[in-house]
Design a protein around this motif. Structure first.
Motif, mmCIF file in Angstrom:
data_model
loop_
_atom_site.group_PDB
_atom_site.id
_atom_site.type_symbol
_atom_site.label_atom_id
_atom_site.label_comp_id
_atom_site.label_asym_id
_atom_site.label_seq_id
_atom_site.Cartn_x
_atom_site.Cartn_y
_atom_site.Cartn_z
ATOM 1 N N THR A 99 -6.417 6.741 2.519
ATOM 2 C CA THR A 99 -5.267 5.594 2.608
ATOM 3 C C THR A 99 -5.814 4.859 3.659
ATOM 4 O OG1 THR A 99 -3.267 7.136 1.973
ATOM 5 C CG2 THR A 99 -2.974 5.152 3.535
ATOM 6 N N LEU A 100 -6.217 5.305 4.823
ATOM 7 C CA LEU A 100 -7.010 4.562 5.804
ATOM 8 C C LEU A 100 -7.856 3.666 5.288
ATOM 9 C CD1 LEU A 100 -7.004 4.069 8.898
ATOM 10 C CD2 LEU A 100 -8.816 5.932 9.256
ATOM 11 N N ARG A 101 -8.777 3.663 4.390
ATOM 12 C CA ARG A 101 -9.764 3.100 3.987
ATOM 13 C C ARG A 101 -9.047 1.629 3.261
ATOM 14 N NH1 ARG A 101 -13.458 6.814 -0.253
ATOM 15 N NH2 ARG A 101 -14.325 8.033 1.359
ATOM 16 N N ALA A 102 -7.995 1.715 2.612
ATOM 17 C CA ALA A 102 -7.206 0.483 2.143
ATOM 18 C C ALA A 102 -6.495 -0.259 3.349
ATOM 19 C CB ALA A 102 -5.938 1.018 1.148
ATOM 20 N N LYS B 226 -9.013 1.111 16.196
ATOM 21 C CA LYS B 226 -8.205 1.707 17.256
ATOM 22 C C LYS B 226 -6.595 1.467 16.927
ATOM 23 C CE LYS B 226 -9.552 1.471 21.342
ATOM 24 N NZ LYS B 226 -9.703 0.966 22.893
ATOM 25 N N GLU B 227 -6.172 0.441 16.396
ATOM 26 C CA GLU B 227 -4.896 0.187 16.127
ATOM 27 C C GLU B 227 -4.415 0.796 14.979
ATOM 28 O OE1 GLU B 227 -4.542 -4.012 15.806
ATOM 29 O OE2 GLU B 227 -5.017 -4.441 18.055
ATOM 30 N N THR B 228 -5.386 1.096 14.083
ATOM 31 C CA THR B 228 -4.973 1.552 12.556
ATOM 32 C C THR B 228 -4.929 3.068 12.357
ATOM 33 O OG1 THR B 228 -6.058 -0.402 11.904
ATOM 34 C CG2 THR B 228 -5.479 1.171 10.122
ATOM 35 N N LEU B 229 -5.730 4.000 13.366
ATOM 36 C CA LEU B 229 -5.798 5.157 13.253
ATOM 37 C C LEU B 229 -4.519 5.750 13.737
ATOM 38 C CD1 LEU B 229 -9.179 6.013 15.236
ATOM 39 C CD2 LEU B 229 -8.970 6.098 12.747
ATOM 40 N N PRO B 230 -4.236 7.057 13.159
ATOM 41 C CA PRO B 230 -3.128 7.957 13.345
ATOM 42 C C PRO B 230 -3.103 8.445 14.756
ATOM 43 C CG PRO B 230 -4.300 8.872 11.479
ATOM 44 C CD PRO B 230 -5.144 8.115 12.043
ATOM 45 N N PRO B 231 -2.062 8.527 15.456
ATOM 46 C CA PRO B 231 -1.907 9.078 16.804
ATOM 47 C C PRO B 231 -2.618 10.453 16.909
ATOM 48 C CG PRO B 231 0.285 8.358 16.320
ATOM 49 C CD PRO B 231 -0.581 8.312 14.985
ATOM 50 N N ARG B 232 -3.621 10.440 18.248
ATOM 51 C CA ARG B 232 -4.516 11.672 18.171
ATOM 52 C C ARG B 232 -3.464 12.902 18.189
ATOM 53 N NH1 ARG B 232 -7.570 14.653 21.122
ATOM 54 N NH2 ARG B 232 -9.793 15.029 20.312
ATOM 55 N N VAL C 74 0.879 -1.289 -0.007
ATOM 56 C CA VAL C 74 -0.015 0.259 -0.025
ATOM 57 C C VAL C 74 0.914 1.345 0.037
ATOM 58 C CG1 VAL C 74 -1.666 1.462 1.420
ATOM 59 C CG2 VAL C 74 -1.859 -1.201 1.096
ATOM 60 N N PHE C 75 0.916 2.034 -1.222
ATOM 61 C CA PHE C 75 1.481 3.423 -1.145
ATOM 62 C C PHE C 75 0.248 4.269 -0.559
ATOM 63 C CE2 PHE C 75 3.404 0.959 -4.280
ATOM 64 C CZ PHE C 75 4.756 1.353 -4.178
ATOM 65 N N GLY C 76 0.784 4.891 0.645
ATOM 66 C CA GLY C 76 -0.100 5.944 1.436
ATOM 67 C C GLY C 76 0.387 7.227 1.972
ATOM 68 N N PHE C 77 -0.331 7.819 2.602
ATOM 69 C CA PHE C 77 0.081 8.717 3.340
ATOM 70 C C PHE C 77 -0.487 8.701 4.928
ATOM 71 C CE2 PHE C 77 -0.598 13.390 5.030
ATOM 72 C CZ PHE C 77 0.702 13.548 5.400
ATOM 73 N N TRP C 78 0.146 8.829 5.993
ATOM 74 C CA TRP C 78 -0.466 8.494 7.429
ATOM 75 C C TRP C 78 -1.708 9.307 7.677
ATOM 76 C CZ3 TRP C 78 -0.839 11.917 11.441
ATOM 77 C CH2 TRP C 78 -0.232 13.290 11.154
ATOM 78 N N SER C 79 -1.998 10.546 7.346
ATOM 79 C CA SER C 79 -3.017 11.317 7.589
ATOM 80 C C SER C 79 -4.145 11.354 6.614
ATOM 81 C CB SER C 79 -2.517 12.634 8.057
ATOM 82 O OG SER C 79 -3.669 13.328 8.480
#
Length: 227
Positions: free
Chosen positions: A18-21, A200-206, A9-14
């Protein structure tokens, strides 16, 4: 996953796209390699190679074949890896899930996003339009825990911007669109969503996301980037 199968997966953390994939792969337990892209700077030659038309993340690379556009990626993931389906089996329910995911992308997301970046004299109208979209989206919950029922489905994944990112933007800007008073069912869903074990494990740090929001807003106000 089959022996020798390669998933990247090529993505961007925020990026909510990307979070969808990433979220779909994690919900299905599919191992993958994640490649972080600098979407605010120079995009890598590989990203431009695999997504020459849109030049955007995410890109799913499966055995060397690129799949682009996040909703297309979600359908592909669900077709290839059958465990923990994110789309309903029933044709009508599947059509409705596709409808709401597309509604989110075509109507809801642009309207909500606009409220944070439009000129001050246009904000009242923008907020009204965004709230109408959120109200419509809330009707799709229809009293369920998730849009997908008792388990997270494609609409929950598609709407992750509202599920997580929206409240972080509200906190930084002071502009409140989503609240328990205005949208009790949708607000409750956001809590269910962010507290789901896999999400919860996948989300960016708040804290990291809040700081990134501040940086983006400052760059926008300085004219360094466009929304």
């Amino acid at each position: 996953m089959a022996m020798g199968e390669q998933v990247k997966v090529f993505g961007f953390w925020s990026s909510p796209y990307t979070l969808r994939a990433v979220l779909a792969l994690r919900l299905k337990g599919v191992p993958y390699e994640y490649i972080e892209e600098n979407v605010l700077g120079n995009k890598s030659p590989l990203l431009l190679k695999y997504n020459p038309i849109h030049k955007k993340v995410p890109v799913l690379l499966h055995n060397g074949k690129p799949i682009v556009e996040s909703l297309v990626i979600l359908e592909y993931i669900d077709e290839i890896w059958k465990s923990n389906p994110i789309l309903p089996k029933d044709p009508y329910d599947k059509a409705m899930a596709r409808f709401w995911a597309k509604f989110f992308d075509d109507k809801c997301m642009p309207a909500v996003w606009k409220t944070f970046w439009c000129p001050e004299d246009e904000r009242e109208k923008a907020v009204e339009e965004a709230c109408q979209c959120l109200k419509t989206l809330e009707t799709a919950l229809n009293g369920k825990r998730f849009f997908g029922g008792e388990e997270i489905g494609v609409v929950d994944i598609a709407a992750n911007f509202v599920g997580f990112f929206l409240r972080t933007f509200q906190e930084v800007t002071g502009l409140e669109l989503l609240s328990a008073e205005k949208f009790p069912h949708l607000f409750k869903w956001t809590d269910e969503f962010v507290n789901h074990s896999v999400v919860k494990e996948t989300l960016p740090p708040r804290d990291k996301q809040l700081e990134f929001n501040r940086v983006i807003i400052a760059k926008y106000e300085a004219g360094e980037i466009k929304a």
